[in-house]
Design a protein around this motif. Sequence first.
Motif, PDB file in Angstrom:
ATOM      1  N   ASN A  33       0.790  -1.216   0.000  1.00 23.61           N
ATOM      2  CA  ASN A  33       0.000   0.000   0.000  1.00 23.61           C
ATOM      3  C   ASN A  33       0.826   1.271   0.000  1.00 23.61           C
ATOM      4  O   ASN A  33       0.337   2.327   0.353  1.00 23.61           O
ATOM      5  N   ALA A  34       2.127   1.181  -0.364  1.00 26.33           N
ATOM      6  CA  ALA A  34       2.919   2.397  -0.443  1.00 26.33           C
ATOM      7  C   ALA A  34       2.439   3.240  -1.613  1.00 26.33           C
ATOM      8  O   ALA A  34       1.913   2.727  -2.590  1.00 26.33           O
ATOM      9  N   PRO A  35       2.596   4.575  -1.555  1.00 23.63           N
ATOM     10  CA  PRO A  35       2.083   5.419  -2.635  1.00 23.63           C
ATOM     11  C   PRO A  35       2.893   5.254  -3.908  1.00 23.63           C
ATOM     12  O   PRO A  35       4.111   5.138  -3.881  1.00 23.63           O
ATOM     13  N   ALA A  36       2.214   5.250  -5.037  1.00 29.36           N
ATOM     14  CA  ALA A  36       2.912   5.188  -6.318  1.00 29.36           C
ATOM     15  C   ALA A  36       3.587   6.518  -6.593  1.00 29.36           C
ATOM     16  O   ALA A  36       3.239   7.537  -6.038  1.00 29.36           O
ATOM     17  N   LYS A  37       4.582   6.509  -7.513  1.00 29.05           N
ATOM     18  CA  LYS A  37       5.337   7.719  -7.798  1.00 29.05           C
ATOM     19  C   LYS A  37       5.377   7.965  -9.305  1.00 29.05           C
ATOM     20  O   LYS A  37       6.402   7.803  -9.945  1.00 29.05           O
ATOM     21  N   ALA A  40      -2.321   5.483  -8.296  1.00 28.15           N
ATOM     22  CA  ALA A  40      -1.255   6.479  -8.378  1.00 28.15           C
ATOM     23  C   ALA A  40      -1.771   7.901  -8.262  1.00 28.15           C
ATOM     24  O   ALA A  40      -0.984   8.838  -8.162  1.00 28.15           O
ATOM     25  N   GLY A  41      -3.096   8.092  -8.281  1.00 24.87           N
ATOM     26  CA  GLY A  41      -3.653   9.428  -8.133  1.00 24.87           C
ATOM     27  C   GLY A  41      -4.090  10.059  -9.424  1.00 24.87           C
ATOM     28  O   GLY A  41      -4.441  11.239  -9.454  1.00 24.87           O
ATOM     29  N   GLY A  86      -3.477  13.970  -1.372  1.00 25.42           N
ATOM     30  CA  GLY A  86      -4.772  14.607  -1.532  1.00 25.42           C
ATOM     31  C   GLY A  86      -5.888  13.578  -1.539  1.00 25.42           C
ATOM     32  O   GLY A  86      -5.742  12.450  -1.101  1.00 25.42           O
ATOM     33  N   THR A  87      -7.054  13.997  -2.057  1.00 24.32           N
ATOM     34  CA  THR A  87      -8.182  13.084  -2.162  1.00 24.32           C
ATOM     35  C   THR A  87      -7.804  11.921  -3.075  1.00 24.32           C
ATOM     36  O   THR A  87      -7.391  12.137  -4.210  1.00 24.32           O
ATOM     37  N   PRO A  88      -7.918  10.686  -2.623  1.00 25.32           N
ATOM     38  CA  PRO A  88      -7.462   9.547  -3.440  1.00 25.32           C
ATOM     39  C   PRO A  88      -8.379   9.290  -4.625  1.00 25.32           C
ATOM     40  O   PRO A  88      -9.583   9.143  -4.468  1.00 25.32           O
ATOM     41  N   ALA A  89      -7.798   9.242  -5.815  1.00 24.59           N
ATOM     42  CA  ALA A  89      -8.587   8.997  -7.017  1.00 24.59           C
ATOM     43  C   ALA A  89      -9.208   7.607  -7.015  1.00 24.59           C
ATOM     44  O   ALA A  89     -10.257   7.387  -7.611  1.00 24.59           O
ATOM     45  N   LEU A  90      -8.550   6.658  -6.342  1.00 21.35           N
ATOM     46  CA  LEU A  90      -9.061   5.292  -6.310  1.00 21.35           C
ATOM     47  C   LEU A  90     -10.348   5.192  -5.503  1.00 21.35           C
ATOM     48  O   LEU A  90     -11.226   4.398  -5.807  1.00 21.35           O
ATOM     49  N   LEU A  91     -10.471   6.008  -4.478  1.00 18.16           N
ATOM     50  CA  LEU A  91     -11.651   5.977  -3.618  1.00 18.16           C
ATOM     51  C   LEU A  91     -11.880   7.392  -3.068  1.00 18.16           C
ATOM     52  O   LEU A  91     -11.533   7.700  -1.925  1.00 18.16           O
ATOM     53  N   PRO A  92     -12.466   8.278  -3.859  1.00 15.41           N
ATOM     54  CA  PRO A  92     -12.538   9.692  -3.490  1.00 15.41           C
ATOM     55  C   PRO A  92     -13.484  10.014  -2.345  1.00 15.41           C
ATOM     56  O   PRO A  92     -13.634  11.182  -1.992  1.00 15.41           O
ATOM     57  N   VAL A  93     -14.124   9.029  -1.738  1.00 17.71           N
ATOM     58  CA  VAL A  93     -14.977   9.314  -0.582  1.00 17.71           C
ATOM     59  C   VAL A  93     -14.135   9.619   0.651  1.00 17.71           C
ATOM     60  O   VAL A  93     -14.638  10.173   1.630  1.00 17.71           O
ATOM     61  N   PHE A  94     -12.836   9.253   0.633  1.00 19.92           N
ATOM     62  CA  PHE A  94     -11.951   9.566   1.747  1.00 19.92           C
ATOM     63  C   PHE A  94     -11.253  10.890   1.497  1.00 19.92           C
ATOM     64  O   PHE A  94     -11.032  11.286   0.366  1.00 19.92           O
ATOM     65  N   ARG A  95     -10.859  11.529   2.578  1.00 23.21           N
ATOM     66  CA  ARG A  95     -10.257  12.845   2.422  1.00 23.21           C
ATOM     67  C   ARG A  95      -8.777  12.768   2.068  1.00 23.21           C
ATOM     68  O   ARG A  95      -8.210  13.745   1.583  1.00 23.21           O
TER      69      ARG A  95
END
Length: 460
Positions: free
Chosen positions: A95-99, A227-228, A108-117
């Motif tokens: 679950n590390a962030p992609a680069k 990746a956002g 920021g707001t995650p594109a994969l699941l934008p319901v989270f902040r």
Amino acid sequence: MDVDFDQPISQVIRDARRQRRLSQYALARELATVSGRPTITRDLVARWERGHQIPRSGTRQWLSVVLKVPQERLDLAAAAARRRSRLGHAVVTKNAPAKPGPARRAQGTPALLPVFRSRVQAGILAATLLNPERSYSLTELAEQAGGSLASVDKENKLLEQSGLLTSRREGTIRLIRASATAGPLLRPLTELMRLTYGVPQVIGEEFGAVPGVARIVLGGVWADRFAGIPGPPPRTIELLIATAPGRALDSRALSIAVRRSEQRLARPVHFSVTPLRPELDTSRVPQQRAGHPVVEVAPVKPRMAPQTAGVELGGDEMIRRLLVTGQLELASGPAANGEPFLQLAGKHRMAAEHLAEASPDSALVLLAHAGQLIGSALLACQGLRRAAAASGQVIGVAVSAQFGHQFSQIELLRERASELEAPTSRDSHVLPVEAATYARTVRSLLESAAETMPKLGLFH
């Protein structure tokens, strides 16, 4: 060993540390003690595990001693890390962030699941809810969520206030895990995390159990969202499987991995297979577009790999019904190891036998818990476990349907123990002879489970 071929040293150190059940602080202390180097700190261990620094040759000698990993393996893993660094690919594990350069929007707001902040909040929930049996330190959650300790601490406090997470102190370290009393939100939220940020864990567990799999790369729309990069939600999961040199993948084991992954992720899984080379051609990921990010998944080899052949069992329809209704869920990797459950059940039984005369009520409670552990052991060997929000009777129902009437005693024990929670009940008192009889029952269940478990394979 095939699964670990070409694995970077960051992942080798992390996996070996967790297998030994050491925190980063504990590993640093042991290394400092055996090497006589007080400069080895938790921060240095964290840099190794994040891939920011490669331990030197002399340090790898001490790592070999403490982690009980051959130094040759550490040296090969260090070389693999250097090769990846030269390649310059966006390589992400778990679950590390992609680069992906300018497209990165991890904080920021995650594109994969934008319901989270934030991506950090989603990463914390993915780690804790998908691994309810495990406790995490703040440092480990920071690794999983790809955030700073300060941001993880802030998000964790909010999630604790909501009742979704709980924490405890162990010395100076705060350990966080999913709350068992989170209420009706727990099940749908866990399912939501599994279908989004849980994809690397599910793929790593299921395909990591296939002999010969060396590397797994996720691409396509899911990797873009992870990746956002904004866009439509992923309708399929696309991956590339690299095989170890000289190994061919077992078609049946691969088919089982696909079916179980599709069931757990509720969407089709498409893959292609390629021989492992230093430079992995990620364009071979199905539907992968040039220049788009990929996510490398760490294959999770089960601690006690189940046999794919399995045995013929009754009760398959009952298991499928419990899966569909959310009472059971599929699990793999370390969770598909029934031995720890059985060992703890044996300890409970022995303790209950000592208490049967002096405190029969306490003995019965221990025996009821032992029965649940025996059932959990049988389910674990099939890659199954009770869902977090499931009723208490599901374990007894599942194993008695599969393995026969003898295992109905698991549910009878649970019901008898529940009567003890109502002290005004006429039947709440347990006689010593009853406790002694149930102790023999549990001993018989332990023997039957120990005989059955080696014959079990993953349920699919």
